[in-house]
Design an enzyme around this catalytic site. Structure first.
Site, PDB file in Angstrom:
ATOM      1  N   HIS A  81       3.910   6.205  -9.706  1.00 42.68           N
ATOM      2  CA  HIS A  81       2.866   6.258 -10.731  1.00 42.68           C
ATOM      3  C   HIS A  81       1.655   5.409 -10.362  1.00 42.68           C
ATOM      4  O   HIS A  81       0.592   5.534 -10.964  1.00 42.68           O
ATOM      5  CB  HIS A  81       3.417   5.874 -12.105  1.00 42.68           C
ATOM      6  N   ASP A  96      10.758  -4.372   0.470  1.00 42.72           N
ATOM      7  CA  ASP A  96       9.416  -4.631  -0.057  1.00 42.72           C
ATOM      8  C   ASP A  96       8.657  -5.449   0.982  1.00 42.72           C
ATOM      9  O   ASP A  96       9.179  -5.747   2.056  1.00 42.72           O
ATOM     10  CB  ASP A  96       9.465  -5.360  -1.407  1.00 42.72           C
TER      11      ASP A  96
END
Length: 427
Positions: A334, A293
């Site tokens: 998403h 990340d």
């Protein structure tokens, strides 16, 4: 035709009269009440007996009974009055420390004590009283007597910062965007949003920033968002659980593989809650676990199992872990429209070994019928904040095919949980 708020409507709608008034104060579906009540009785017994899945089925039946018994007028007031004011009251209670104070006592607490303990001047006792009465009305606390309250399990949950942060996160990143959706769609002639820089989010927050750019400007809000991401999936079926996805057969490397090989790369994995869960549930699984990340997010990833490796990475760039057994994306795609998803997926496909590597996508797959509100509601959040979407099976198949992947199987736990889409490189 007549004009109503600038829109043409049938003339009959402007003077519907007594018939509609009668409908508005009658139960929405009275013919369903008896069967739903019978089902609730049966499911209650199953729940008491500890049968798996009974609680969620009972919850669905109870929700359906409420909708059937409630009149349309009552439903309107629930959406327009109860829900938004409940959110405001709970966030206020969090800010004042009401839930923490109640949860720290095993006795009822008088309102005068609450006002003093939470820093509210005793002269503003009327304000505290208004807050507490509404918190009780929406079952966030329990009223035990006149101006006296105690905690319940909801109280005790939001007394914990990790769970309480859901409320300031939604207030600070989402609510204005959702409120802007109707006007945005009307202005764009109801075209599906496809640009994360020109979406209801920019309109609602009066900004030119993307969601994540906006979030990055506020370290406190960013930390609250990461807390929400670490808990929102709690209580749902997990793909790592026995009977969901065959982790031992399809994920764990074969005995010929050596320990340095990478077992699982969690791409955009936040604070590492998924990898921690994996290590806890599959302690004997061999191979490296990599958490990827942004550096600022990884800095907040405390409490990781010692075997989990942190690796700063931007998933729009080349994937540094080549030939890993599995690459994992949880609630990443998403956030983005299809064209951007293709840019995220391309580096993963390039890094994968055909016939060996797997791409595991942990997201909602919206069914053709009977979609759950948790999935459809999140779809609206994605539309508002990102111009993203929760996708149907057909949409997933189309997107992944364009990205050069073949879906091996879509693994489903239950109607309330995210699915796991298992893919390989399409030769």
């Amino acid at each position: 035709m007549v004009e109503l708020n600038g829109n043409s409507v049938p003339a009959s709608d402007s003077h519907a009269g007594k018939q509609v008034d009668e409908i508005a104060v009658s139960p929405t579906a009275p013919d369903q009440v008896a069967n739903l009540a019978k089902s609730i009785g049966s499911l209650s017994k199953a729940f008491t007996a500890g049968e798996a899945g009974a609680r969620l089925q009972l919850l669905e039946a109870a929700d359906s009974l409420l909708s059937a018994l409630e009149t349309p007028r009552e439903t309107i007031l629930r959406y327009c009055w109860r829900n938004p004011t409940a959110f405001a009251a709970i966030e206020t209670g969090i800010n004042l420390g009401i839930f923490r104070h109640l949860s720290s006592h095993d006795r009822p607490v008088p309102i005068t004590e609450l006002a003093t303990a939470t820093g509210a001047d005793i002269l503003t006792l009327t304000t505290t009283e208004r807050i507490m009465k509404h918190l009780n009305a929406v079952h966030a606390v329990t009223e035990t007597g006149r101006d006296e309250y105690t905690s319940n399990n909801f109280t005790r949950t939001v007394a914990n910062t990790r769970y309480a942060d859901a409320f300031p996160t939604i207030a600070g990143t989402t609510s204005p965007a959702i409120a802007a959706i109707p006007a945005f769609l009307r202005q764009t002639h109801y075209q599906n949003p496809t640009n994360g820089l020109a979406s209801p989010f920019q309109q609602g927050f009066h900004t030119k920033d993307s969601f994540f750019e906006f979030l990055a400007r506020d370290p406190i809000l960013s930390a609250q968002f990461n807390n929400l991401m670490s808990v929102y999936h709690q209580g749902r079926a997990s793909w790592m659980d026995p009977g969901f996805y065959p982790v031992d057969r399809l994920l764990t490397p074969t005995p010929t593989d050596t320990d340095p090989n990478i077992l699982l790369v969690d791409v955009g994995g936040g604070k590492g809650h998924d990898l921690n869960e994996f290590r806890t549930k599959w302690p004997a699984a061999r191979g490296r676990l990599i958490l990827q990340d942004q550096p600022a997010v990884l800095a907040e990833a405390t409490g990781l199992h010692e075997s989990i490796e942190r690796m700063p990475h931007d998933f729009f760039t080349e994937q540094p872990c080549k030939g890993s057994r599995a690459y994992f994306l949880h609630s990443v795609l998403h956030d983005w429209p299809d064209d951007t998803c293709l840019k995220i997926l391309a580096p993963l496909r390039a890094a994968m070994t055909p016939g060996y590597s797997r791409l595991l996508i942990n997201e909602n797959v919206i069914p053709d019928r009977g979609a759950h509100w948790q999935a459809t509601g999140l779809d609206w959040v994605m539309m508002g904040d990102f111009a993203g979407a929760e996708r149907t099976e057909a949409q997933w198949r189309g997107l992944l095919s364009r990205a050069g992947f073949r879906i091996l199987k879509i693994w489903v736990g239950d109607a309330w949980s995210e699915s796991l889409i298992e893919c390989e490189v399409d030769a």
